[in-house]
Design an enzyme around this catalytic site. Structure first.
Site, PDB file in Angstrom:
ATOM      1  N   LYS A 165       0.962  -1.149  -0.072  1.00  0.00           N
ATOM      2  CA  LYS A 165      -0.059   0.002   0.030  1.00  0.00           C
ATOM      3  C   LYS A 165       0.861   1.187  -0.081  1.00  0.00           C
ATOM      4  O   LYS A 165       0.544   2.232  -0.835  1.00  0.00           O
ATOM      5  CB  LYS A 165      -0.888  -0.206   1.269  1.00  0.00           C
ATOM      6  CG  LYS A 165      -1.543   1.257   1.637  1.00  0.00           C
ATOM      7  CD  LYS A 165      -2.294   1.266   2.836  1.00  0.00           C
ATOM      8  CE  LYS A 165      -2.451   2.800   3.554  1.00  0.00           C
ATOM      9  NZ  LYS A 165      -1.401   3.137   4.054  1.00  0.00           N
ATOM     10  N   ASN A 166       1.867   1.356   0.706  1.00  0.00           N
ATOM     11  CA  ASN A 166       2.488   2.425   0.916  1.00  0.00           C
ATOM     12  C   ASN A 166       3.645   3.012  -0.265  1.00  0.00           C
ATOM     13  O   ASN A 166       4.002   3.979  -0.533  1.00  0.00           O
ATOM     14  CB  ASN A 166       3.167   2.785   2.442  1.00  0.00           C
ATOM     15  CG  ASN A 166       2.241   2.826   3.639  1.00  0.00           C
ATOM     16  OD1 ASN A 166       1.049   3.319   3.405  1.00  0.00           O
ATOM     17  ND2 ASN A 166       2.700   2.609   4.657  1.00  0.00           N
TER      18      ASN A 166
ATOM     19  N   CYS B  18      -5.175   8.449   8.652  1.00  0.00           N
ATOM     20  CA  CYS B  18      -5.250   7.978  10.037  1.00  0.00           C
ATOM     21  C   CYS B  18      -4.935   9.093  10.910  1.00  0.00           C
ATOM     22  O   CYS B  18      -4.098   9.643  11.084  1.00  0.00           O
ATOM     23  CB  CYS B  18      -4.431   6.653  10.123  1.00  0.00           C
ATOM     24  SG  CYS B  18      -5.144   5.318   9.358  1.00  0.00           S
TER      25      CYS B  18
ATOM     26  N   ARG C  52       0.829  15.001  12.918  1.00  0.00           N
ATOM     27  CA  ARG C  52       1.293  14.504  11.527  1.00  0.00           C
ATOM     28  C   ARG C  52       1.876  15.982  10.841  1.00  0.00           C
ATOM     29  O   ARG C  52       0.943  15.959   9.720  1.00  0.00           O
ATOM     30  CB  ARG C  52       0.435  13.386  10.779  1.00  0.00           C
ATOM     31  CG  ARG C  52       0.246  12.299  11.575  1.00  0.00           C
ATOM     32  CD  ARG C  52      -0.792  11.398  10.842  1.00  0.00           C
ATOM     33  NE  ARG C  52      -0.010  10.451   9.904  1.00  0.00           N
ATOM     34  CZ  ARG C  52      -0.340   9.453   8.925  1.00  0.00           C
ATOM     35  NH1 ARG C  52      -1.550   9.410   8.975  1.00  0.00           N
ATOM     36  NH2 ARG C  52       0.252   8.928   8.160  1.00  0.00           N
TER      37      ARG C  52
ATOM     38  N   ASP D 298       3.984   0.894  12.062  1.00  0.00           N
ATOM     39  CA  ASP D 298       2.687   0.295  11.446  1.00  0.00           C
ATOM     40  C   ASP D 298       2.453  -1.116  11.765  1.00  0.00           C
ATOM     41  O   ASP D 298       1.187  -1.687  11.726  1.00  0.00           O
ATOM     42  CB  ASP D 298       2.595   0.451  10.010  1.00  0.00           C
ATOM     43  CG  ASP D 298       2.727   1.683   9.402  1.00  0.00           C
ATOM     44  OD1 ASP D 298       2.476   2.726  10.048  1.00  0.00           O
ATOM     45  OD2 ASP D 298       3.148   1.951   8.158  1.00  0.00           O
TER      46      ASP D 298
ATOM     47  N   ARG E 126      -9.352   0.431   3.517  1.00  0.00           N
ATOM     48  CA  ARG E 126      -8.543   1.399   2.989  1.00  0.00           C
ATOM     49  C   ARG E 126      -7.155   0.879   2.577  1.00  0.00           C
ATOM     50  O   ARG E 126      -6.286   1.018   1.724  1.00  0.00           O
ATOM     51  CB  ARG E 126      -8.045   2.588   3.970  1.00  0.00           C
ATOM     52  CG  ARG E 126      -9.115   3.624   3.916  1.00  0.00           C
ATOM     53  CD  ARG E 126      -8.340   4.651   4.692  1.00  0.00           C
ATOM     54  NE  ARG E 126      -7.152   4.959   4.385  1.00  0.00           N
ATOM     55  CZ  ARG E 126      -6.163   5.154   5.169  1.00  0.00           C
ATOM     56  NH1 ARG E 126      -6.365   5.402   6.421  1.00  0.00           N
ATOM     57  NH2 ARG E 126      -5.061   5.489   4.845  1.00  0.00           N
TER      58      ARG E 126
END
Ligand code: EPU
Length: 421
Positions: A22-23, A116, A121, A307, A399
């Site tokens: 995903k990232n 999230c 952030r 994560d 997601r």
């Protein structure tokens, strides 16, 4: 309200294949729009973040086709339009359009990113980099405005005050088409950085040093289409390792780059979890012995990934004694704790240290996934628990985890999604 319902306590076995990262994906897609001709990305995971990014591309007149994990991105007719709000606010990775639009058009308006809730952030390092390259950057009512009307971006030396995945990639994007050489120091070394640099280099960029802490980028005038396969998702792999160790009896996790999750494997080993490490797979073997408590401290890669601390937490309940987690990247990433406690866990947070008392007796409950990895943590707990766990906020899970219900069902879990009427 959509829900995931898990009837826990079933022992999982069999095999799970890890999807594309995903990232990486959420950065590869914005990177692809910097090309003048079509780019094909392969192995793209079927996750909601991808559909959100596709919507954003379509708004910019980028043609896309997404079938069987292959995503065609054709930016030939792309136009520069302001994106102050809308879909752009719904995911964190939309900040990558800042660097990509700056490189492609020398301008852009991009709403501040969502994503999230992990505590603060900031994106100050991204903006510092853009300014150092010569862009004018202004925040107008929650949207960032970028402009290079006073001259093209110029290569320069940038030192990142914090090691940031997002800032590293975003500044890399902007520097790719800047004039001259850009040196970025103290950059992140995550595998996703290497993956994205590989795509850009195939497109014609000149990026050296990805995977080390200094990047050297020589600006180029043109980027062309190419094809690229995304690396496997190390966080998804880590999540299934935690699931297999917490609720499995013999599970093979396939399509894993073992080096990418060495810090997790070392911790599982320390806990006494029996594993067989293959070339690109890991098998978690059955184990009924008590596990050893551990201390985990998250760090930038190659340290233990932030994560993974939430998905790992329920497994630590199986240890005999107290385990601790310190998340140095996001100390406030603790939304999963009250929910796990509703299921009978005994977990405290004291001065940003998470203290987990060994006690594997979880009971199903109604819980809420307030962010992606908190959601993964609740899935692990739901599979371990006796009785029924109902998870709301499931968009946060979908997601980022491709086909999670199908993958777990195939291993014998009793899990389903119930969609609201
Ligand atoms: N930071 C700053 N200033 C900045 C940028 C970051 O102070 O300008 C701080 C952050 O507050 C944090 C640390 O630097 O304490 C690292 O943040 P980073 O920028 O690396 O995080 P990110 O790029 O926003 C990505 C992943 C996250 C993952 C982090 C850390 C994406 C889209 N997101 O976020 O993934 O937790 O790196 O590895 O790649 C997830 O997948 O669940 C997720 C949240």
């Amino acid at each position: 309200m959509d829900k995931i319902i898990i009837n826990g306590g079933k022992k999982l076995s069999g095999e799970v294949t890890i999807s594309g990262a995903k990232n990486s994906t959420v950065a590869l897609i914005p990177a692809a729009i910097m090309a003048d001709t079509p780019v094909t990305l392969e192995g793209i995971p079927d996750i909601e973040d991808v559909y959100s990014l596709i919507e954003i591309l379509n708004e910019m007149n980028v043609h896309t086709e997404f079938h069987d994990g292959n995503l065609l991105i054709d930016p030939t007719e792309m136009v520069s339009i302001p994106m102050p709000s809308g879909k752009i606010n719904s995911l964190r990775a939309s900040y990558y359009f800042m660097g990509a639009l700056l490189a492609k058009f020398g301008e852009g308006v991009v709403g501040l990113p969502g994503g999230c809730d992990l505590g603060p952030r900031p994106i100050d390092q991204h903006l510092k980099g853009f300014r150092k390259l010569g862009a004018k950057v202004e925040n107008k009512m929650g949207a960032m405005h970028f402009d290079t009307s006073e001259g093209k971006l110029q290569g320069t030396k940038i030192y990142l005050d914090v090691v940031s995945v997002g800032a590293t990639l975003n500044i890399m994007f902007a520097a790719t088409k800047a004039e001259g050489v850009t040196i970025i120091e103290n950059v992140a070394r995550e595998p996703e950085i290497i993956d994205v640099a590989n795509l850009l280099n195939k497109m014609g960029a000149n990026i050296r040093g990805a995977g080390t802490d200094i990047l050297r980028i020589t600006g180029v005038d043109k980027l062309e289409g190419t094809s690229h396969r995304v690396i496997p998702d190390r966080i998804e792999a880590g999540t299934y390792l935690a699931i297999a160790a917490a609720a499995g009896e013999n599970v093979l996790i396939d399509n894993v780059i073992v080096e990418h999750i060495e810090s997790l494997v070392a911790k599982l080993d320390e806990m006494g979890i029996p594993m067989e490490i293959g070339e690109d797979s890991i098998r978690i073997l059955a184990n009924n012995k008590p596990l050893t408590p551990i201390s985990v401290k998250t760090q930038p890669y190659p340290g233990f990934a932030t994560d993974l601390q939430q998905p790992l937490t329920p497994l630590l309940l199986r240890a005999k004694g107290e385990s601790t987690i310190i998340d140095t990247i996001y100390p406030k990433r603790v939304n999963h704790i009250p929910e796990l406690n509703r299921m009978g866990a005994k977990i405290r947070v004291e001065s940003d240290v998470i203290l987990i008392s060994g006690n594997p007796q979880l009971t199903g409950a109604e819980v809420q996934a307030s962010d992606l990895r908190a959601g993964a943590s609740l899935v692990v707990a739901g599979l371990m628990a006796e009785g029924t766990t109902t998870i709301t906020g499931i968009f946060n899970i979908l997601r980022g985890y491709a086909n999670i219900v199908e993958k777990l069902t195939a291993m014998g879990a009793d899990i389903r999604i119930e969609y609201a009427e």
